[in-house]
Design a protein around this motif. Structure first.
Motif, short mmCIF file in Angstrom:
data_model
loop_
_atom_site.label_atom_id
_atom_site.label_comp_id
_atom_site.label_asym_id
_atom_site.label_seq_id
_atom_site.Cartn_x
_atom_site.Cartn_y
_atom_site.Cartn_z
N PHE A 65 0.83 -1.21 0.00
CA PHE A 65 0.00 0.00 0.00
C PHE A 65 0.86 1.26 0.00
O PHE A 65 0.55 2.25 -0.66
N ALA A 66 1.98 1.23 0.75
CA ALA A 66 2.85 2.40 0.86
C ALA A 66 3.88 2.48 -0.25
O ALA A 66 4.65 3.44 -0.30
N LEU A 67 3.90 1.49 -1.13
CA LEU A 67 4.96 1.41 -2.13
C LEU A 67 4.94 2.62 -3.07
O LEU A 67 5.99 3.14 -3.46
N ILE A 68 3.75 3.05 -3.47
CA ILE A 68 3.65 4.17 -4.42
C ILE A 68 4.22 5.44 -3.81
O ILE A 68 4.95 6.19 -4.45
N ALA A 69 3.90 5.70 -2.52
CA ALA A 69 4.41 6.91 -1.87
C ALA A 69 5.91 6.83 -1.63
O ALA A 69 6.58 7.87 -1.59
N CYS A 70 6.46 5.62 -1.48
CA CYS A 70 7.86 5.47 -1.11
C CYS A 70 8.80 5.44 -2.30
O CYS A 70 9.95 5.87 -2.20
#
Length: 595
Positions: A218-223
C-alpha cells in the motif's frame, strides 16, 4: 553376520498387480531428492539476487530513474519492489519482537512505550519522509544505498507497528499458570522465550505479517516516487510503475502492473504464508486437537526434504547446547523465581537512569528546535490546521466503525472454517495488497459523476487502508480459540447470541483491540492519499490534516508538516489514554484465557 540381500520376486501372475505399487514406492523415495534439488536451485537464485542487489545499491546514486511502461520491464521492477518489502519486513519483525518484549516485561516504561508506539503508527508515512530520506542520503553519500535505505525505512514505518502491537498483546495474554510452570521448571529467559512466548505469539505474528506486507504494498507508491521541496525521487519498482501509469492514463500499463502485484501476492501466499499458517496451527492453546486442521502442500513437501530435516537441526543443536549449559549455571535456572508484580518493580539500575537521561536530553533538544519552527506559523495556518484535525478525526473514526461492522463476522467465519479460509484468505490478501491508490482514480471519477466527490472518496480510501488490519486480527483470534471450548459450546447447545457473547467475542477480544488500534493508524496513514489526490493535471482535495501534510511536503514547508504531525500525535495520545489503554487492560484481566 550380515546376511546377503536377495532379490524379491513376485509370482508372474501377481506382478501386474504390484507394478503400480512399486512405481509409487520409487516416486515416494525420489521425492526428497527432487525437493533438495529444488531448494538448492532456490538458494542459487537467492545468491544471484543478492549479488545483483549489491551491485545496484553500491553504484552511483540516481535519484530519478526513467520508468518504462514496457511489459518487459515488469520483472526487474517486481524484483526491486519485492526486495525492498522483504528487507523492510525482516527489520520490522526484529524490531517488533524486541520492542514488544521490552514493553511487556518492564512496568516502569510500559505505558510510555505503548503510547509512543501508538503515536508512531498513526503518523503518516509522508511525515517521516523528509528527515528519513535526508538522513540516509547524508549517511551513505555517493551510493544508491543511501536512497534505498531511506525507501526501505519508509516501508518499514508502514509494516512494523501492528507486528509490535500483536507481539505485545500476545505476551500480556499468556495464561498465568503457564508462566508459573515455566518458573517451577526453572526455565531461563532464553528457554521461556523460545518454548513459551514465541509459540504463544506465533499465530498472531503470522497473520499480522500478512497484513504488514500488504501495508508495504500500500505504501509502495508513496515510497518509490515522491517530491520533497525542489528535489524529486523516482526509483525503479512497481510503485513507480503504477504511479506513472496512473498519472499518464496508460490503462494497459496500469492493468499489467496490478496483475503483476496480484501474481506476486498469490505466489507469496502459496509459498510462504500458507505453509506458515499450517505450521503455526500446532501452537494453538488447546487440550483437544481439532478435527479440521490447516494444511499446506508446500509445507508437506518441505517436510520431506532431507536437507532441511537434518542440516538445521544439527546447526541449531551445536549453537543451542553451549547456551543451555551456560544458562543451567545461572541463578534463573537454579532458583525458582517468583511471579509476583513486586519482583518486576525492583530498584532501577544506573544504566536505566543513564539511558533515561540521554532520552530526556534528546527530547529537550528536539523540543527546542520544534518551538523555533512552530513560531513561524501564522494565525490563519493554525486555524486551518485545527479545522483539518477535526475533519480527519471524524473520517478516521467513521472508517473504523464501518470496517469493524463487516470484518468481525466475516473474520470469525473464516477463522472457524479452515476450508473457507483456504479460499477466502488469499482473495482477502490480494485485495489488501493491491495498492488502493493505483485504482483510486477510477473510484474517484465514479464518485464525482454520481455527486460524491473526495469527501466520500476519502472515507472509501481510508476503508481500503484500515479494514484489513481488523479482518486478519479477527481471523487470528478466531483460530486461536481452543477447539475444546467450541465443542463445549456445541455440547451445551448455546444459542447464537450465547456463543457470541460467551465464547467468540471474549475469545477474539485481545486480537480485536490490536486490530482496531493498528487500523486507526492505517486510517491516519491513508489520510495523506485520501484527502489530496492528483489525476493528470487536476488536483482534488478536501479539508484535513492529510491534505495539509501533502501540500507541506510538496512545498517543503516544514513548520506546517511539524504542526500537523503534532496534532495527530495529540489526538492519538488522547485516544490511547481514554479508550485503547483501558481496553487493553480489560483484555489482560477479564478476557485472558486461563486453564
Amino acid at each position: 553376520m550380515k546376511l546377503p540381500q536377495l532379490p524379491v520376486r513376485f509370482p508372474e501372475r501377481l506382478q501386474p498387480r504390484f507394478q503400480p505399487f512399486a512405481r509409487s514406492l520409487v516416486m515416494v523415495r525420489s521425492w526428497p531428492v527432487v525437493i533438495d534439488l529444488g531448494l538448492a536451485a532456490c538458494l542459487l537464485a537467492a545468491f544471484f539476487a543478492l549479488v545483483h542487489t549489491g551491485h545496484y545499491v553500491f553504484g552511483t546514486p540516481v535519484p530519478v530513474v526513467p520508468i518504462s511502461h514496457s511489459l518487459s520491464a515488469l520483472p526487474l521492477y517486481s524484483f526491486y519492489s519485492v526486495i525492498r518489502i522483504g528487507i523492510a519486513y525482516l527489520l520490522s519483525l526484529a524490531f517488533a519482537i524486541s520492542y514488544g518484549y521490552t514493553a511487556a516485561y518492564n512496568p516502569r516504561v510500559e505505558a510510555w512505550m505503548v503510547a509512543t508506539l501508538d503515536i508512531l503508527q498513526s503518523i503518516p508515512v509522508l511525515s517521516f519522509l523528509p528527515p528519513v530520506v535526508l538522513a540516509m542520503v547524508a549517511l551513505v553519500p555517493g551510493h544508491q544505498l543511501g536512497i534505498e535505505l531511506g525507501v526501505v525505512l519508509l516501508i518499514f514505518t508502514g509494516q512494523v507497528w501492528n507486528l509490535a502491537f500483536s507481539f505485545y498483546s500476545s505476551l500480556k495474554s499468556i495464561p498465568k499458570e503457564m508462566l508459573e510452570a515455566s518458573r517451577i521448571y526453572r526455565y531461563s529467559a532464553w528457554q521461556r522465550f523460545w518454548q513459551l512466548e514465541m509459540p504463544y505469539a506465533a499465530i498472531g505474528l503470522v497473520w499480522n505479517s500478512i497484513v504488514s506486507v500488504a501495508g508495504g504494498w500500500f505504501a509502495l507508491i508513496a515510497c518509490e516516487m515522491f517530491t520533497m521541496g525542489d528535489r524529486n525521487f523516482q526509483l525503479p519498482g512497481l510503485g513507480s510503475y503504477l504511479r506513472t501509469a496512473s498519472d499518464s492514463g496508460d490503462v494497459t500499463a496500469l492493468i499489467a502492473g496490478i496483475t503483476t502485484v496480484i501474481l506476486i501476492v498469490v505466489a507469496t501466499d502459496q509459498l510462504i504464508w500458507r505453509p506458515l499458517i499450517a505450521w503455526s496451527d500446532k501452537f494453538k492453546f488447546e487440550q483437544v486437537e481439532s478435527a479440521d486442521r490447516v494444511t499446506s502442500p508446500i509445507l508437506e513437501l518441505i517436510q520431506r526434504s532431507h536437507l532441511l530435516s537434518t542440516l538445521p537441526s544439527r546447526l541449531w543443536s551445536g549453537i543451542e547446547e553451549p547456551i543451555y549449559r551456560r544458562l543451567s549455571r545461572s541463578r534463573d535456572c537454579r532458583v525458582v523465581q517468583p511471579i509476583d508484580e513486586d519482583a518486576a518493580r525492583k530498584k532501577a539500575s544506573p544504566v536505566f537512569w543513564l539511558i533515561s537521561a540521554l532520552i530526556l536530553a534528546v527530547i529537550l533538544w528536539g523540543a527546542s528546535k520544534a518551538v523555533v519552527l512552530l513560531s513561524q506559523l501564522t494565525g490563519s495556518q493554525i486555524v486551518t490546521l485545527l479545522e483539518g484535525a477535526i475533519a480527519s478525526f471524524l473520517r478516521v473514526n467513521v472508517s473504523l466503525i464501518i470496517s469493524a461492522l463487516w470484518t468481525i463476522p466475516v473474520g470469525v467465519a473464516i477463522g472457524f472454517n479452515p476450508k473457507l479460509a483456504r479460499i477466502i484468505q488469499p482473495v482477502a490478501q490480494i485485495f489488501a495488497s493491491v495498492p488502493a491508490t493505483a485504482f483510486f482514480p477510477v473510484l474517484l471519477l465514479g464518485l464525482v459523476k454520481i455527486g460524491g466527490g473526495l469527501g466520500i472518496g476519502s472515507i472509501a480510501l481510508m476503508l481500503l487502508g484500515t479494514q484489513w488490519y481488523i479482518l486478519f486480527n479477527v481471523i487470528a483470534g478466531a483460530m486461536s480459540i481452543p477447539s475444546d471450548l467450541r465443542e463445549a459450546a456445541s455440547l451445551y447447545k448455546f444459542t447464537r447470541y450465547q456463543r457470541w457473547t460467551t465464547l467468540i467475542l471474549p475469545g477474539i477480544f485481545p486480537y480485536l483491540i490490536t486490530g482496531m488500534v493498528t487500523a486507526s493508524g492505517g486510517a491516519w496513514n491513508a489520510s495523506v492519499f485520501a484527502e489530496y489526490f492528483k489525476i493528470g493535471n487536476q488536483t482534488l482535495q478536501t479539508l484535513g490534516l492529510g491534505q495539509q501534510i501533502d501540500i507541506a511536503t510538496d512545498a517543503g514547508q516544514f513548520p506546517i508538516l511539524l504542526a500537523a504531525t503534532i496534532l495527530i500525535s495529540l489526538m492519538v495520545v488522547s485516544m490511547n489514554r481514554l479508550v485503547w489503554r483501558r481496553l487493553y487492560r480489560l483484555a489482560e484481566t477479564k478476557y485472558k484465557l486461563l486453564a
